[in-house]
Design an enzyme around this catalytic site. Structure first.
Site, PDB file in Angstrom:
ATOM      1  N   ASN A  40      -4.984   6.778   6.215  1.00  0.00           N
ATOM      2  CA  ASN A  40      -3.531   6.927   6.072  1.00  0.00           C
ATOM      3  C   ASN A  40      -2.991   8.034   6.958  1.00  0.00           C
ATOM      4  OD1 ASN A  40      -2.980   4.831   4.454  1.00  0.00           O
ATOM      5  ND2 ASN A  40      -2.351   6.020   2.672  1.00  0.00           N
ATOM      6  N   GLY A  48       7.911   7.379   4.913  1.00  0.00           N
ATOM      7  CA  GLY A  48       8.149   7.811   3.535  1.00  0.00           C
ATOM      8  C   GLY A  48       7.222   7.023   2.633  1.00  0.00           C
ATOM      9  N   CYS A  75       2.663   6.952  -0.405  1.00  0.00           N
ATOM     10  CA  CYS A  75       1.295   7.003   0.122  1.00  0.00           C
ATOM     11  C   CYS A  75       1.188   7.957   1.305  1.00  0.00           C
ATOM     12  CB  CYS A  75       0.853   5.600   0.513  1.00  0.00           C
ATOM     13  SG  CYS A  75       0.627   4.562  -0.914  1.00  0.00           S
ATOM     14  N   LYS A 110      10.870   1.484   3.008  1.00  0.00           N
ATOM     15  CA  LYS A 110      10.640   0.496   4.069  1.00  0.00           C
ATOM     16  C   LYS A 110      11.153  -0.830   3.567  1.00  0.00           C
ATOM     17  CE  LYS A 110       6.113  -1.345   3.066  1.00  0.00           C
ATOM     18  NZ  LYS A 110       4.739  -1.496   3.493  1.00  0.00           N
ATOM     19  N   PHE A 116       2.376   0.629  14.069  1.00  0.00           N
ATOM     20  CA  PHE A 116       2.747   1.975  13.609  1.00  0.00           C
ATOM     21  C   PHE A 116       3.203   2.859  14.750  1.00  0.00           C
ATOM     22  CE2 PHE A 116       1.961   2.413   9.028  1.00  0.00           C
ATOM     23  CZ  PHE A 116       1.714   1.078   8.792  1.00  0.00           C
ATOM     24  N   ARG A 171      -0.464  -2.344   1.353  1.00  0.00           N
ATOM     25  CA  ARG A 171       0.853  -1.902   1.827  1.00  0.00           C
ATOM     26  C   ARG A 171       1.911  -2.500   0.911  1.00  0.00           C
ATOM     27  NH1 ARG A 171       0.317  -4.745   7.384  1.00  0.00           N
ATOM     28  NH2 ARG A 171      -0.796  -6.091   5.930  1.00  0.00           N
TER      29      ARG A 171
HETATM   30  C1  UDX Z   1       0.541   2.722   3.510  1.00  0.00           C
HETATM   31  C2  UDX Z   1      -0.620   2.186   4.324  1.00  0.00           C
HETATM   32  O1  UDX Z   1      -0.117   1.317   5.338  1.00  0.00           O
HETATM   33  C3  UDX Z   1      -1.556   1.386   3.408  1.00  0.00           C
HETATM   34  O2  UDX Z   1      -2.677   0.928   4.131  1.00  0.00           O
HETATM   35  C4  UDX Z   1      -2.023   2.316   2.283  1.00  0.00           C
HETATM   36  O3  UDX Z   1      -2.886   1.638   1.390  1.00  0.00           O
HETATM   37  C5  UDX Z   1      -0.813   2.818   1.505  1.00  0.00           C
HETATM   38  O4  UDX Z   1       0.089   3.486   2.393  1.00  0.00           O
HETATM   39  P1  UDX Z   1       2.820   1.803   2.571  1.00  0.00           P
HETATM   40  O5  UDX Z   1       3.015   3.228   2.132  1.00  0.00           O
HETATM   41  O6  UDX Z   1       3.103   0.706   1.616  1.00  0.00           O
HETATM   42  O7  UDX Z   1       1.268   1.602   3.050  1.00  0.00           O
HETATM   43  O8  UDX Z   1       3.788   1.575   3.781  1.00  0.00           O
HETATM   44  P2  UDX Z   1       3.610   1.440   5.346  1.00  0.00           P
HETATM   45  O9  UDX Z   1       3.826   0.037   5.698  1.00  0.00           O
HETATM   46  O10 UDX Z   1       2.359   2.099   5.751  1.00  0.00           O
HETATM   47  O11 UDX Z   1       4.858   2.296   5.892  1.00  0.00           O
HETATM   48  C6  UDX Z   1       4.924   3.671   5.532  1.00  0.00           C
HETATM   49  C7  UDX Z   1       6.190   4.277   6.137  1.00  0.00           C
HETATM   50  O12 UDX Z   1       6.075   4.353   7.561  1.00  0.00           O
HETATM   51  C8  UDX Z   1       7.480   3.532   5.859  1.00  0.00           C
HETATM   52  O13 UDX Z   1       8.490   4.491   5.545  1.00  0.00           O
HETATM   53  C9  UDX Z   1       7.809   2.863   7.197  1.00  0.00           C
HETATM   54  O14 UDX Z   1       9.212   2.719   7.395  1.00  0.00           O
HETATM   55  C10 UDX Z   1       7.249   3.879   8.179  1.00  0.00           C
HETATM   56  N1  UDX Z   1       6.870   3.326   9.472  1.00  0.00           N
HETATM   57  C11 UDX Z   1       5.901   2.374   9.513  1.00  0.00           C
HETATM   58  C12 UDX Z   1       7.462   3.831  10.637  1.00  0.00           C
HETATM   59  O15 UDX Z   1       8.326   4.697  10.582  1.00  0.00           O
HETATM   60  N2  UDX Z   1       7.057   3.343  11.835  1.00  0.00           N
HETATM   61  C13 UDX Z   1       6.094   2.382  11.928  1.00  0.00           C
HETATM   62  O16 UDX Z   1       5.789   1.967  13.041  1.00  0.00           O
HETATM   63  C14 UDX Z   1       5.500   1.875  10.735  1.00  0.00           C
END
Ligand code: UDX
Length: 462
Positions: free
Chosen positions: A227, A276, A279, A339, A268, A155
């Site tokens: 994912n 966004g 990934c 994020k 999550f 992440r």
């Molecule tokens: C993600 C996966 O978590 C990770 O395991 C994979 O290897 C790569 O993709 P990442 O894209 O870095 O990681 O971010 P992540 O922490 O997953 O958040 C993704 C998006 O979801 C962010 O925009 C965040 O703001 C949003 N989010 C996350 C929410 O809107 N609500 C939540 O509860 C959690």
């Protein structure tokens, strides 16, 4: 082992430096000359907490090096990790052209590695294509290549920690030699025996990660399935938030209680502007396209995409309800990164929101703790600010678009007095409604009742 890493982006730099940290000899390469120059001069091209320290330490120990010549970088390595980008094509399919060019580089190199490890996120069956490409390109060097899939679960913002203390390591192979070699690569992490750069005072007791060995196809599928499920959880929370708003319920309280069920889990479930980053949106899209091409109905995940895309529409309508007319209004936006704890703005909901507001004729002021530089090359006609107070100056509304910790503890009275109107729209449910009302703000958020104010139809005016 001697390992080469091809691609020095978010995944490649973390993979290369952490593999060096646990004891391997690693050479990283990338076809972006400017990026290689930065790395060779000791600068790190991305913001990722702790990464610069690991790179600096492993370079000093002589276990990590950068070589802009890809042929030289892979020569003599036992294994090569492919960490190149697989961005979405207009169709939504993953663009695998970078993987193909790496296959050519490796296949035509007499002294290149024999184990090629797919780290980039790719649709299932890419490994089979990669094997075919390697044997075709390697015809003249009669190279016998072996392929392994080793999807990353990093992440952004915690990638170094996620690499060194993973929940699980997934390896997809179709021969014993590759399984043995992959186990050798990760043994120090399986034993959790290495001097950890994240926890200098000693790592917290963690259960050693499981080493899950499966076929190449299954390993590739695990990544997309993982994912996409995370994305589904977020869209589920956002769908419930829409209903909660109509009912005057509080989505954070609802999903907090739902997550108490160990079969469901708490993470999550944060409602807001949606997911966004480079990934979740891209992997979800590629997974849906893979299913469509394979003739399997993935409409469940298409709904996940639709709900996510709708977040911006809902938020702009919320702004319109609060401001009546958006044209010529001064809108302060706090946060642009997709994020908190990253400078990455790729597929960031805040970028789309700013562009939508500008299209409506609003004037946008913007601040982000880390992503401003990247913002300047993406957004035009925006007033870039150095801090939240600058952003709030004469603003008709302040929007919170990224869940940066520093936005939780601003000097609210000072902020209120700087604004034209004390109005906050919180796209990440970062703040507490009652507290903001007590401070004299009109405050709206996502899926939670407004403090005290209700519309005539009994609907909260969220
Ligand atoms: C993600 C996966 O978590 C990770 O395991 C994979 O290897 C790569 O993709 P990442 O894209 O870095 O990681 O971010 P992540 O922490 O997953 O958040 C993704 C998006 O979801 C962010 O925009 C965040 O703001 C949003 N989010 C996350 C929410 O809107 N609500 C939540 O509860 C959690």
């Amino acid at each position: 082992m001697k390992i080469s890493v091809i691609g020095c982006g978010y995944v490649g730099l973390v993979t290369g430096s952490c593999l060096a940290e646990i004891g391997h000899e690693v050479v990283c390469t990338d076809n972006d000359a400017a990026k290689m120059q930065m790395l060779e001069s000791g600068k790190v091209p991305i913001f990722e907490p702790g990464l610069d320290a690991v790179i600096e330490k492993t370079r000093r120990d002589g276990r990590l090096s950068f070589n802009p010549d890809p042929g030289r970088a892979i020569e003599g390595s036992d294994a090569s990790f492919i960490c190149v980008g697989t961005p979405p094509l207009p169709s939504g399919d993953a663009d695998l052209s970078a993987i193909d060019s790496v296959a050519k580089l490796i296949g035509t190199n007499q002294r290149g590695p024999r184990l090629i490890v797919e780290k980039s996120t790719v649709p299932a069956r890419t490994g089979q294509q990669l094997k075919r490409a390697l044997s075709r390109y390697g015809r003249k060097t009669n190279g016998h290549f072996r392929v392994a899939s080793n999807p990353e679960f990093l992440r952004e913002g915690t990638a170094v920690e996620d690499f060194l203390h993973p929940d699980r390591i997934v390896v997809g192979v179709d021969d014993d030699t590759s399984e043995k070699q992959m186990r050798e690569v990760y043994q120090p992490i399986l034993d959790q025996k290495f001097n950890c750069p994240v926890h200098a005072a000693g790592c917290p007791p963690v259960t050693p990660p499981e080493f899950l060995v499966t076929t190449i196809n299954s390993a590739e599928l695990i990544k997309h399935a993982s994912n996409s499920f995370l994305a589904l959880k977020i869209s589920y929370a956002n769908m419930v938030a829409d209903l909660a708003e109509r009912l005057g319920a509080d989505v954070d309280e609802v999903m907090h209680a739902v997550g108490k069920d160990p079969r469901i889990g708490p993470s999550f479930f944060r409602a807001g502007l949606g997911f966004g980053g480079f990934c979740l949106p891209k992997d979800l899209q590629a997974f849906v396209r893979l299913a469509e091409r394979t003739g399997v109905d993935f409409s469940l995940l298409k709904e996940v995409e639709r709900i996510n895309k709708q977040r911006i529409d809902h938020f702009v309508e919320k702004l319109r309800r609060a401001l009546w007319v958006l044209r010529d209004k001064q809108i302060g936006v706090l946060g642009l990164a997709f994020k908190a704890n990253t400078d990455d703005i790729r597929f960031a909901p805040a970028v789309e929101l700013v562009q939508r507001l500008q299209a409506e004729g609003a004037h946008v002021r913007l601040y982000d703790p880390e992503a401003l530089e990247r913002a300047k090359s993406t957004l035009k006609n925006v007033q870039f600010c150095e801090n939240a107070y600058d952003t709030a100056q004469d603003a008709d509304v302040l929007v919170i678009a990224t869940e940066w910790d520093e936005f939780r503890t601003l000097e609210w009275e000072r902020l209120r007095d700087l604004m034209a109107h004390p109005l906050i729209l919180d796209g990440r449910n970062l703040l507490q409604p009652a507290q903001m009302r007590a401070l004299g703000f009109e405050y709206h958020s996502m899926g939670r009742p407004d403090p005290g104010s209700r519309g005539t139809d009994g609907r909260s005016t969220n």
